[in-house]
Design a protein around this motif. Structure first.
Motif, PDB file in Angstrom:
ATOM      1  N   TRP A 277       0.837  -1.210   0.000  1.00 16.38           N
ATOM      2  CA  TRP A 277       0.000   0.000   0.000  1.00 16.38           C
ATOM      3  C   TRP A 277       0.870   1.257   0.000  1.00 16.38           C
ATOM      4  O   TRP A 277       0.582   2.223  -0.707  1.00 16.38           O
ATOM      5  CB  TRP A 277      -0.913  -0.003   1.226  1.00 16.38           C
ATOM      6  CG  TRP A 277      -2.063  -0.971   1.111  1.00 16.38           C
ATOM      7  CD1 TRP A 277      -2.556  -1.514  -0.032  1.00 16.38           C
ATOM      8  CD2 TRP A 277      -2.844  -1.490   2.185  1.00 16.38           C
ATOM      9  NE1 TRP A 277      -3.612  -2.351   0.237  1.00 16.38           N
ATOM     10  CE2 TRP A 277      -3.829  -2.355   1.607  1.00 16.38           C
ATOM     11  CE3 TRP A 277      -2.843  -1.332   3.568  1.00 16.38           C
ATOM     12  CZ2 TRP A 277      -4.762  -3.043   2.383  1.00 16.38           C
ATOM     13  CZ3 TRP A 277      -3.789  -2.011   4.330  1.00 16.38           C
ATOM     14  CH2 TRP A 277      -4.736  -2.861   3.734  1.00 16.38           C
ATOM     15  N   LEU A 278       1.949   1.238   0.795  1.00 17.36           N
ATOM     16  CA  LEU A 278       2.836   2.390   0.844  1.00 17.36           C
ATOM     17  C   LEU A 278       3.488   2.623  -0.517  1.00 17.36           C
ATOM     18  O   LEU A 278       3.579   3.771  -1.001  1.00 17.36           O
ATOM     19  CB  LEU A 278       3.905   2.183   1.922  1.00 17.36           C
ATOM     20  CG  LEU A 278       4.960   3.288   2.051  1.00 17.36           C
ATOM     21  CD1 LEU A 278       4.292   4.617   2.417  1.00 17.36           C
ATOM     22  CD2 LEU A 278       6.021   2.908   3.077  1.00 17.36           C
ATOM     23  N   ALA A 279       3.939   1.537  -1.156  1.00 18.06           N
ATOM     24  CA  ALA A 279       4.573   1.667  -2.468  1.00 18.06           C
ATOM     25  C   ALA A 279       3.590   2.197  -3.505  1.00 18.06           C
ATOM     26  O   ALA A 279       3.938   3.039  -4.354  1.00 18.06           O
ATOM     27  CB  ALA A 279       5.138   0.304  -2.907  1.00 18.06           C
TER      28      ALA A 279
ATOM     29  N   ALA B 188      17.387 -15.968  -2.157  1.00 16.69           N
ATOM     30  CA  ALA B 188      16.070 -15.474  -1.730  1.00 16.69           C
ATOM     31  C   ALA B 188      15.819 -14.066  -2.250  1.00 16.69           C
ATOM     32  O   ALA B 188      14.688 -13.725  -2.647  1.00 16.69           O
ATOM     33  CB  ALA B 188      15.979 -15.505  -0.201  1.00 16.69           C
ATOM     34  N   LEU B 189      16.858 -13.241  -2.277  1.00 20.06           N
ATOM     35  CA  LEU B 189      16.692 -11.881  -2.790  1.00 20.06           C
ATOM     36  C   LEU B 189      16.363 -11.894  -4.275  1.00 20.06           C
ATOM     37  O   LEU B 189      15.570 -11.079  -4.763  1.00 20.06           O
ATOM     38  CB  LEU B 189      17.971 -11.075  -2.535  1.00 20.06           C
ATOM     39  CG  LEU B 189      18.352 -10.871  -1.058  1.00 20.06           C
ATOM     40  CD1 LEU B 189      19.615 -10.023  -0.955  1.00 20.06           C
ATOM     41  CD2 LEU B 189      17.210 -10.208  -0.295  1.00 20.06           C
ATOM     42  N   ILE B 190      16.970 -12.812  -5.012  1.00 24.50           N
ATOM     43  CA  ILE B 190      16.651 -12.939  -6.443  1.00 24.50           C
ATOM     44  C   ILE B 190      15.195 -13.352  -6.623  1.00 24.50           C
ATOM     45  O   ILE B 190      14.480 -12.837  -7.501  1.00 24.50           O
ATOM     46  CB  ILE B 190      17.603 -13.956  -7.105  1.00 24.50           C
ATOM     47  CG1 ILE B 190      19.034 -13.393  -7.130  1.00 24.50           C
ATOM     48  CG2 ILE B 190      17.135 -14.289  -8.520  1.00 24.50           C
ATOM     49  CD1 ILE B 190      20.067 -14.384  -7.613  1.00 24.50           C
ATOM     50  N   MET B 191      14.744 -14.290  -5.763  1.00 30.06           N
ATOM     51  CA  MET B 191      13.346 -14.720  -5.862  1.00 30.06           C
ATOM     52  C   MET B 191      12.392 -13.572  -5.524  1.00 30.06           C
ATOM     53  O   MET B 191      11.311 -13.453  -6.119  1.00 30.06           O
ATOM     54  CB  MET B 191      13.103 -15.900  -4.913  1.00 30.06           C
ATOM     55  CG  MET B 191      13.779 -17.184  -5.345  1.00 30.06           C
ATOM     56  SD  MET B 191      13.304 -17.685  -7.020  1.00 30.06           S
ATOM     57  CE  MET B 191      11.548 -17.921  -6.809  1.00 30.06           C
ATOM     58  N   ILE B 192      12.772 -12.714  -4.585  1.00 30.99           N
ATOM     59  CA  ILE B 192      11.943 -11.544  -4.263  1.00 30.99           C
ATOM     60  C   ILE B 192      11.840 -10.629  -5.474  1.00 30.99           C
ATOM     61  O   ILE B 192      10.754 -10.129  -5.818  1.00 30.99           O
ATOM     62  CB  ILE B 192      12.536 -10.787  -3.061  1.00 30.99           C
ATOM     63  CG1 ILE B 192      12.395 -11.624  -1.788  1.00 30.99           C
ATOM     64  CG2 ILE B 192      11.841  -9.435  -2.881  1.00 30.99           C
ATOM     65  CD1 ILE B 192      13.117 -11.041  -0.603  1.00 30.99           C
TER      66      ILE B 192
ATOM     67  N   PHE C 261      11.316  -1.829  -0.970  1.00 33.35           N
ATOM     68  CA  PHE C 261      10.732  -2.068   0.347  1.00 33.35           C
ATOM     69  C   PHE C 261      10.846  -3.535   0.762  1.00 33.35           C
ATOM     70  O   PHE C 261      11.186  -3.842   1.913  1.00 33.35           O
ATOM     71  CB  PHE C 261       9.262  -1.635   0.360  1.00 33.35           C
ATOM     72  CG  PHE C 261       9.067  -0.143   0.327  1.00 33.35           C
ATOM     73  CD1 PHE C 261      10.029   0.705   0.843  1.00 33.35           C
ATOM     74  CD2 PHE C 261       7.917   0.419  -0.226  1.00 33.35           C
ATOM     75  CE1 PHE C 261       9.851   2.080   0.816  1.00 33.35           C
ATOM     76  CE2 PHE C 261       7.735   1.788  -0.256  1.00 33.35           C
ATOM     77  CZ  PHE C 261       8.713   2.618   0.262  1.00 33.35           C
ATOM     78  N   MET C 262      10.549  -4.439  -0.168  1.00 32.76           N
ATOM     79  CA  MET C 262      10.541  -5.867   0.178  1.00 32.76           C
ATOM     80  C   MET C 262      11.950  -6.371   0.532  1.00 32.76           C
ATOM     81  O   MET C 262      12.144  -7.105   1.501  1.00 32.76           O
ATOM     82  CB  MET C 262       9.972  -6.686  -0.988  1.00 32.76           C
ATOM     83  CG  MET C 262       8.509  -6.403  -1.265  1.00 32.76           C
ATOM     84  SD  MET C 262       7.488  -6.781   0.187  1.00 32.76           S
ATOM     85  CE  MET C 262       5.905  -6.147  -0.353  1.00 32.76           C
ATOM     86  N   ILE C 263      12.926  -5.967  -0.269  1.00 29.54           N
ATOM     87  CA  ILE C 263      14.305  -6.406   0.005  1.00 29.54           C
ATOM     88  C   ILE C 263      14.821  -5.757   1.286  1.00 29.54           C
ATOM     89  O   ILE C 263      15.453  -6.421   2.125  1.00 29.54           O
ATOM     90  CB  ILE C 263      15.216  -6.073  -1.190  1.00 29.54           C
ATOM     91  CG1 ILE C 263      14.843  -6.960  -2.393  1.00 29.54           C
ATOM     92  CG2 ILE C 263      16.688  -6.275  -0.822  1.00 29.54           C
ATOM     93  CD1 ILE C 263      15.655  -6.689  -3.641  1.00 29.54           C
ATOM     94  N   SER C 264      14.529  -4.464   1.455  1.00 25.06           N
ATOM     95  CA  SER C 264      15.003  -3.765   2.656  1.00 25.06           C
ATOM     96  C   SER C 264      14.419  -4.382   3.917  1.00 25.06           C
ATOM     97  O   SER C 264      15.122  -4.565   4.926  1.00 25.06           O
ATOM     98  CB  SER C 264      14.644  -2.285   2.581  1.00 25.06           C
ATOM     99  OG  SER C 264      15.266  -1.670   1.472  1.00 25.06           O
ATOM    100  N   LEU C 265      13.136  -4.695   3.881  1.00 21.58           N
ATOM    101  CA  LEU C 265      12.501  -5.288   5.052  1.00 21.58           C
ATOM    102  C   LEU C 265      13.190  -6.589   5.444  1.00 21.58           C
ATOM    103  O   LEU C 265      13.506  -6.820   6.620  1.00 21.58           O
ATOM    104  CB  LEU C 265      11.014  -5.536   4.772  1.00 21.58           C
ATOM    105  CG  LEU C 265      10.265  -6.330   5.856  1.00 21.58           C
ATOM    106  CD1 LEU C 265      10.172  -5.514   7.136  1.00 21.58           C
ATOM    107  CD2 LEU C 265       8.885  -6.752   5.367  1.00 21.58           C
ATOM    108  N   ARG C 266      13.432  -7.438   4.454  1.00 18.33           N
ATOM    109  CA  ARG C 266      14.012  -8.750   4.765  1.00 18.33           C
ATOM    110  C   ARG C 266      15.476  -8.654   5.219  1.00 18.33           C
ATOM    111  O   ARG C 266      15.922  -9.419   6.074  1.00 18.33           O
ATOM    112  CB  ARG C 266      13.863  -9.663   3.553  1.00 18.33           C
ATOM    113  CG  ARG C 266      12.461 -10.268   3.487  1.00 18.33           C
ATOM    114  CD  ARG C 266      12.018 -10.615   2.100  1.00 18.33           C
ATOM    115  NE  ARG C 266      10.690 -11.248   2.137  1.00 18.33           N
ATOM    116  CZ  ARG C 266       9.545 -10.563   2.237  1.00 18.33           C
ATOM    117  NH1 ARG C 266       9.570  -9.240   2.317  1.00 18.33           N
ATOM    118  NH2 ARG C 266       8.391 -11.208   2.272  1.00 18.33           N
TER     119      ARG C 266
END
Length: 708
Positions: A48-50, A103-107, A147-152
Motif C-alpha cells: 500500500w505504501l509503495a 532469496a533476494l533474487i526470488m523476491i 521495500f521488500m528487500i530492505s525489510l528482509r
C-alpha cells in the motif's frame, strides 16, 4: 542471585531472578503460522505504501491516490496479486534469519511478476472516474522491490541479534562487547573468507573485526562490513581492532605460500588457525565453522608432488596386498592409500590387537560408502612367527607385501637390544623368507634415514634389514637362513625393494604432538640440543611415495625420498609457541610465556640425519624419488653373520652384537655402551646372589680373638 527475607528473622534464601524475554525472542518463539501472518501483514502495508508513493511521485499530489474511493479496487488488487505470487514462489517458507542472495533474487522475480500482472489489470480495467497513469506500475515496481528487500535484510540482521555500527559502517553482533568473544582477523578476503565471516557472525565464540589480504588494491576498502588491511598493516590492525586471533581462509594456497604467511604472522601475538578447504566442506567431512590449529606441515615450506596414479596402482590394483605392522602410523596410512588403488584383497598383519581393530574398523567404515568389492582380512600375529607368515602369504596368494613392522623409537630400542634385533632384523628376514617361499611378486621394506651411518641400535637393525633384502635379491636361488641344515634352496621370484626416508609428521613418537602438549600445560618445551635438525614429511605423502617407489624397483633397489631441507627443531618449537598466540621465554625475554629447555641428546641420538651412505645416486621417473647404489654383502656371508647374531642374542652376548654391527654396518659409530635393561637387571641379580653365596661360605673369623 536475589535474596528473600522470611518471617521475623532475616533468613536469607537465594532464588534465581526471572529471565527477561526480549521482544526479538518472543517473535522467534511464535508458531510458524503466526510468523507467516505477520509477514503477510507487513508486506501488505508496504505494498500500500509503495502504491501510494507511486501516485505521489507521478502526480506530485498527496491526495492523488483515492484509496477509499476511486482507486480502492487498485489497493485491493495490488496486495492480492503480489501476496499470491509471493506465496506461489515460496517466499513465505523462507526463514528470515537466513535470507541469502538466492532469496533476494526470488523476491525480485516475484515483485516483477506481480508488477507486470498489476499493469495488465490496469490496462484492462479502465475507470473514467479514477484515472491510473501508465507509469504507475513501473514506479510501483521499483518502490515495492526496494521495500521488500530492505525489510528482509533489516529483519535478517535483527533476528541474528546484530546492530549497526555507524563508525565501522558494518553490522555487528549485539553482544560484540562481551569480554568472552575472541576478536579475529581473517586472512583472505575471497569466497572462503566471506563464507567464514557469515559463519562466525552466526556463532557466539568469535567476532570478526577485519580482513587481511595480499591484494593491495583491496587495502583500505570494506568487504562484508569489515575493513581490509594489507600484510604490512598488521601492527596498525592490532592497535585499531585489538585482534587476538588470525584465521587463514586460503584453502587453495600452496604450502609454500602458507609458510610465508605464517612467517609473516609469527612476530605478532596472534593465535593462528586455518579453515578447511572447499572439498572437505563439500564432502561433509568438516563444516566451515570447524577451525583447526595451523598444520605444522605448513611450516616445512615444501609443496607435495602430485602422485603418479600409474605407479600407485601398478602393484596394487586387483591384486592381493599385505601390510605388516598395519596398525602403526605408517602401516595404517599405507592401508588407506592402498584402499584407494582398489586391491582385490587387503591383508592387515598386526601384533597389537587394539591397533588392528582400529584400522580394520576405519577401513571397513570407508568401504561402506563405496561400491568397491575389497576384502579386508585382519590377521593378529607377529613377524617373528615364520609359519604364520608363510601360511598367510601362501593361502591368500599374496602379490605384494609392504613390510612396515618394526620398532622405531631410538631410546627404547637402545635399552632393549634383544627385542630390537629380533623384531627388526629377524622379523624382516622371516617375512622375506616367507615371501620367497610363497612366490610373492613384490616385497617393499619401509626403512629409515637412521640406517645411514647409525649411532644407535635401531638404525643398525634397520640397515641390517636392508642388507638382508639386498643379499636375497642378488641370489637366484638363496638357501634360506635356518638353525636347521635341512632346508632347500628356493627359486627367487620376488622383487625386493627398500624405501628410506626421515621423520614423518604425526607419527607415534613425533615431536609435534609432544610440543603441543607441552605448550598446553604451560611448558617448557623440551629439545635435546640447540642445533639438532631433522628431515620431515607428512604421513600421507610418505605412504604415497613408498608405494610409488616400490612399483619402480627392479630388485635390491634402495630408494631415497627427497625430504627437502632439514628443519631445525629449535626453530620449529619457537614457531609453534608463537603460532599459539604465546611468546618465547628466553634470557632476552624473561617475561615470555613458554620457555625452551635443552635436555641433552638421548641415548643413540644424532644431531644430523642423513639419507645416503655414499654419493652414488641416480634420478628416477618420479621427481621426489632417487635410487641409491650402495654396496651389499653376499648371501652366504650374511647367512653366517645372522647365525652368529642369533647366537649372541640368545646368550646375551652384547659385546659380540656390537662387533657384528661394526663389521657389517657401514659407518656404525655407537655413542654409548650397549646394554639391555632386562639382562642388565638379570646380571645385577646374579652378582648379588653370588656375593651372598660367597658371604655364607666365608669362614666366621670376625670377632674371634687372635689368641684363639
Amino acid at each position: 542471585m536475589d535474596y528473600i527475607a522470611t518471617g521475623h528473622k532475616s533468613t536469607m534464601r537465594p532464588t534465581k531472578l526471572a529471565k527477561t524475554v526480549t521482544f526479538r525472542e518472543r517473535l522467534l518463539g511464535l508458531p510458524r503460522s503466526q510468523k507467516r501472518l505477520l509477514q503477510i501483514i507487513a508486506d501488505t502495508c508496504l505494498i500500500w505504501l509503495a502504491l501510494w508513493l507511486a501516485f505521489f511521485l507521478r502526480l506530485d499530489n498527496v491526495y492523488a491516490a483515492q484509496a477509499f474511493s476511486g482507486h480502492a479496487w487498485l489497493f485491493i488488487v495490488a496486495p492480492v496479486l503480489t501476496i499470491s505470487v509471493f506465496a506461489k514462489l515460496g517466499l513465505y517458507r523462507t526463514v528470515m534469519r537466513y535470507v541469502g542472495y538466492q532469496a533476494l533474487i526470488m523476491i525480485a522475480v516475484a515483485v516483477t511478476v506481480s508488477a507486470v500482472l498489476l499493469g495488465i489489470v490496469i490496462l484492462v480495467y479502465r475507470d473514467p472516474t479514477a484515472i491510473v497513469p501508465r507509469s504507475i506500475p513501473i514506479i510501483y515496481w521499483l518502490l515495492c522491490l526496494f521495500f521488500m528487500i530492505s525489510l528482509r535484510m533489516v529483519m535478517r540482521q535483527y533476528f541474528r541479534g546484530m546492530s549497526f555500527d555507524l563508525q565501522g559502517a558494518s553490522f555487528l553482533p549485539a553482544s560484540q562487547h562481551d569480554s568472552g568473544k575472541v576478536r579475529v582477523a581473517i586472512y583472505g578476503a575471497g569466497d572462503a573468507g566471506n563464507q567464514l565471516v557469515m559463519a562466525l557472525r552466526l556463532g557466539t565464540e568469535r567476532h570478526p573485526v577485519a580482513f587481511i589480504d595480499d591484494n593491495l588494491d583491496l587495502s583500505g576498502r570494506v568487504i562484508a562490513g569489515l575493513p581490509v588491511y594489507g600484510p604490512n598493516d598488521l601492527a596498525r590492525l592490532i592497535k585499531e581492532k585489538s585482534a587476538q586471533e588470525v584465521l587463514l581462509a586460503i584453502p587453495s594456497a600452496t604450502r609454500t605460500r602458507r609458510m610465508a604467511i605464517v612467517n609473516l604472522l609469527t612476530p605478532y601475538s596472534f593465535n593462528v588457525r586455518t579453515v578447511p578447504g572447499f572439498m572437505d566442506l563439500a564432502s561433509g567431512r568438516v563444516k566451515v565453522q570447524d577451525l583447526r590449529e595451523v598444520d605444522i606441515s605448513d611450516l616445512l615450506g615444501r609443496d607435495p608432488v602430485q602422485p603418479d596414479s600409474h605407479l600407485l596402482e601398478r602393484c596394487i590394483r586387483n591384486q592381493v596386498v599385505m601390510v605388516t605392522g598395519a596398525g602403526g602410523s605408517i602401516g595404517a596410512e599405507l592401508c588407506r592409500q592402498i584402499l584407494h588403488s582398489k586391491p582385490r584383497t587387503l591383508i592387515l598383519f598386526e601384533q597389537c590387537e587394539f591397533n588392528l581393530y582400529s584400522i580394520q574398523s576405519e577401513l571397513e567404515s570407508f568401504l561402506q560408502y563405496t561400491d568397491e568389492p575389497v576384502q579386508i582380512v585382519p590377521v593378529l600375529s607377529s613377524v617373528r612367527n615364520q609359519e604364520r607368515l608363510f601360511d598367510v602369504m601362501s593361502i591368500w596368494k599374496v602379490d605384494t607385501v609392504y613390510h612396515a613392522a618394526a620398532y622405531k623409537h631410538v631410546p627404547m630400542v637402545e635399552r632393549n637390544v634383544a627385542e630390537g634385533v629380533i623384531n627388526n632384523i629377524f622379523g624382516t628376514l622371516y617375512s622375506a623368507q616367507a615371501a620367497l617361499k610363497a612366490g610373492v611378486a613384490n616385497f617393499v621394506l619401509i626403512s629409515t634415514d637412521k640406517a645411514v651411518r647409525p649411532t644407535n641400535i635401531m638404525g643398525s637393525t634397520k640397515r641390517m634389514a636392508e642388507l638382508v633384502l639386498q643379499a636375497l635379491s642378488h641370489e637366484e636361488a638363496p638357501c634360506p637362513y635356518s638353525e636347521s641344515d635341512e632346508v632347500e634352496a628356493v627359486a627367487n621370484r620376488t622383487r625386493f625393494t627398500m624405501v628410506r626416508f626421515g621423520n614423518v609428521l604425526g607419527s607415534s613418537g613425533s615431536v609435534i604432538p609432544l610440543f603441543r602438549k607441552q605448550i598446553q600445560t604451560g611448558g617448557p618445551i623440551t629439545v635435546t640440543h640447540p642445533d639438532i635438525t631433522r628431515y620431515f614429511m607428512t604421513i600421507p605423502e610418505a605412504a604415497q611415495l613408498v608405494i610409488q617407489a616400490g612399483s619402480m624397483g627392479e630388485g635390491g633397489d634402495v630408494f631415497v625420498l627427497d625430504m627437502g631441507q632439514p628443519v631445525k627443531i629449535t626453530e620449529l618449537a619457537k614457531k609453534m609457541i608463537l603460532l599459539s598466540g604465546l611468546s618465547v621465554r628466553s634470557a632476552q625475554a624473561p617475561d615470555g610465556d613458554i620457555g625452551i629447555a635443552f635436555v641433552g641428546l638421548r641415548p643413540g641420538e644424532k644431531l644430523y640425519e642423513e639419507l645416503l651412505i655414499g654419493s652414488n645416486v641416480t634420478p628416477t621417473e618420479h621427481l621426489m624419488i632417487l635410487r641409491a647404489n650402495e654396496k651389499h654383502i653376499n648371501w652366504e656371508q650374511l647367512k653366517l653373520a645372522l647365525a652368529d647374531l642369533a647366537s649372541a642374542v640368545k646368550n646375551d652376548d652384547y659385546s659380540r652384537i656390537r662387533e657384528l654391527f661394526l663389521e657389517l654396518v657401514d659407518g656404525y659409530n655407537p655413542d654409548a655402551e650397549m646394554v639391555d635393561w632386562i639382562h642388565l637387571q638379570q646380571a645385577a641379580a646374579k652378582i648379588l646372589v653370588n656375593n651372598a653365596k660367597h658371604a655364607m661360605q666365608r669362614p666366621q673369623t670376625e670377632g674371634i680373638p687372635a689368641e684363639a
